[in-house]
Scaffold this active site. Structure first.
Site, PDB file in Angstrom:
ATOM      1  N   TYR A 329      76.694  17.014  23.770  1.00 14.81           N
ATOM      2  CA  TYR A 329      75.693  15.969  23.499  1.00 14.81           C
ATOM      3  C   TYR A 329      75.029  16.305  22.151  1.00 14.81           C
ATOM      4  CZ  TYR A 329      76.491  15.652  28.523  1.00 14.81           C
ATOM      5  OH  TYR A 329      77.083  15.591  29.755  1.00 14.81           O
ATOM      6  N   GLU A 350      79.922  14.277  21.172  1.00 14.18           N
ATOM      7  CA  GLU A 350      78.891  13.232  21.220  1.00 14.18           C
ATOM      8  C   GLU A 350      79.564  11.888  21.474  1.00 14.18           C
ATOM      9  OE1 GLU A 350      75.950  10.738  21.247  1.00 14.18           O
ATOM     10  OE2 GLU A 350      75.511  12.875  21.091  1.00 14.18           O
ATOM     11  N   CYS A 422      64.795  16.798  27.725  1.00 10.67           N
ATOM     12  CA  CYS A 422      63.644  15.959  27.392  1.00 10.67           C
ATOM     13  C   CYS A 422      63.029  15.334  28.640  1.00 10.67           C
ATOM     14  CB  CYS A 422      64.032  14.878  26.383  1.00 10.67           C
ATOM     15  SG  CYS A 422      65.376  13.804  26.919  1.00 10.67           S
TER      16      CYS A 422
END
Length: 470
Positions: A329, A350, A422
């Site tokens: 990622y 990605e 996150c």
């Protein structure tokens, strides 16, 4: 508790991201968004499922003891962002730290080293990217350009004094709104799928001061509130561009773009991009490396905070000499390129092809020839990489790693893995699977990239056996 009935209670704790648990005594407990621990609130029950009530906040009767400052932004309360402004930065960090630790303590087996939270180097004006929306502040009202109103999917709040962006953003927003208001141009109505103006995308590099602006519109012409024709559209875009170029800015325009977007979804994407001025990208610098950024490149929105985050991650990665590192990622390859100078090889994966192309260009720009980047879903691509990693870095999207992909990642059996998250709740879920397959959590640290909001980044070091804490 009954649906549609109003209740009053005290917020006893917060569940990530922003749901307060409100204790109403004998009436029971409800979950209410947009609250803080210690507040006394009034709310209306909007949902009730399996005996659990969810409420819609109506009024804050008493402030939380943590609310010790006045909001810095005049749009606070109306705008849907920056809900932590009434807390000093010290209190914001404490709340985020406690929230993350509480979530992870419930998911982690055994002891681990919790290293607290690192704050953003700047609390205000930190964002390097904003997507402003066109709309109206109330039905039938004048044209507005800014952020969504708190709790509303449709209404837009003008935000000419937004405090989490540089002054250059505010000048661009104000000039754009004034220009299109003056010529009577209308906004795109999401339900009817009619109208012209959709979004204003602004990106600004902290280190170089370069600015990239994109006006996002539909391709519709010929009706009220729209350009009369494609030729008329060219004229108004030229006038808008000249309006921006006449502004006195601290930074400088790298490019001014027009993006046509006729998709039904309320997202910023491109069916066609036209460069009206300059070029379609700009440069930012992080930790001595240079990165080319396009309108849709993934790049952390707080450049100075990103340096803190990646320094932390680099410290967790540790020794990489003569080692192959997988950066899964990888976005535009920021982490890959930070690690590459001290690694044998870095392989990035990605799913966004544009980001992969940018990663390749950035690696060449920085003179790094030991980075390779693959475009594709980690779940599908990981079997075809033709490499065996010595360690793995994960920086997945908010929902975390797909369980099947995580199983494949675990099968490599690397001794060390660094996970950058996150969303701590997604991280907690993935940690349970990792621990079930033999990994143990060694160190955890938090980095605040989003002051005045509830968002937080978390970095985790996992190992198959004890590692040197340094």
């Amino acid at each position: 508790m009954k649906k549609g009935v109003e209740y009053t209670g005290v917020v006893t704790k917060i569940a990530f991201p922003n749901k307060g648990e409100v204790d109403c005594g004998e009436d029971g407990i409800a979950s209410v968004k947009g609250t803080l621990p210690g507040q006394k609130v009034k709310f209306v029950v909007s949902k009730k499922r399996s005996g659990k009530a969810q409420g819609r906040l109506k009024e804050i009767i008493e402030k939380s003891p943590m609310e010790d400052v006045e909001p810095n932004c005049p749009h606070f309360g109306d705008c849907g962002g920056c809900s932590y402004q009434t807390m000093s930065y010290e209190n914001q960090l404490k709340l985020k730290e406690d929230m993350v630790k509480g979530i992870l303590d419930n998911a982690i087996k055994g002891d681990y080293q919790f290293e607290g939270i690192l704050g953003s180097p700047v609390q205000w004006g930190y964002r390097n990217k904003m997507e402003f929306s066109f709309g109206d502040e109330y039905k039938g009202g004048p044209l507005a350009l800014g952020m969504h109103k708190r709790g509303s999917f449709y209404d837009i709040v003008n935000t000419p004094q937004c405090q989490i962006v540089h002054e250059d953003f505010r000048k661009i927003l104000t000039a754009t709104l004034e220009y299109f208001t003056e010529i009577g141009m209308g906004y795109y109505r999401k339900l009817q799928h009619e109208g012209y103006l959709r979004h204003l995308l602004v990106r600004r590099a902290v280190k170089t001061g370069e600015i990239l602006v994109a006006l996002v519109t539909s391709g519709q012409t010929g009706a009220a509130g729209m350009p009369e024709s494609l030729e008329a559209e060219k004229v108004l875009l030229e006038e808008w561009k000249e309006t921006l170029l006449a502004l006195k800015m601290e930074g400088s325009f790298a490019g001014i773009l027009h993006i046509r977007n006729d998709t039904l979804a309320d997202v910023v994407q491109s069916d066609e991009t036209t460069v009206l001025y300059g070029k379609g990208y700009f440069y930012e610098e992080l930790l001595g490396l240079k990165f080319q950024i396009t309108p849709f490149s993934f790049f952390q929105t707080n450049s100075l905070g990103a340096e803190v985050l990646y320094e932390t991650a680099r410290g967790y990665v540790g020794e990489t000499k003569d080692k192959v590192v997988f950066d899964l990622y990888s976005g535009t390859g920021t982490i890959s390129q930070i690690i590459a100078p001290v690694a044998k090889k870095v392989v990035g994966v990605e799913i966004v092809e544009e980001a992969v192309e940018a990663a390749k260009e950035n690696a060449a720009l920085n003179g790094l020839d030991n980075c390779t980047f693959w475009a594709g879903d980690v779940l599908k691509v990981i079997d075809d990489l033709g490499e065996v990693p010595d360690l793995i870095v994960l920086d997945p999207p908010r929902d975390g790693v797909h369980p099947k992909a995580l199983e494949k990642i675990i099968d490599f059996g690397v001794e060390r893995m660094v996970y950058i998250a996150c969303k701590p709740t997604s991280l907690a879920r993935d940690l349970e699977l990792l621990q079930g397959r033999g990994y143990q959590v060694e160190r955890i640290g938090c980095v605040d990239l989003f002051p005045s909001t509830y968002h937080i980044e978390t970095v985790v070091l996992l190992s198959k056996g004890k590692v040197d804490s340094k």
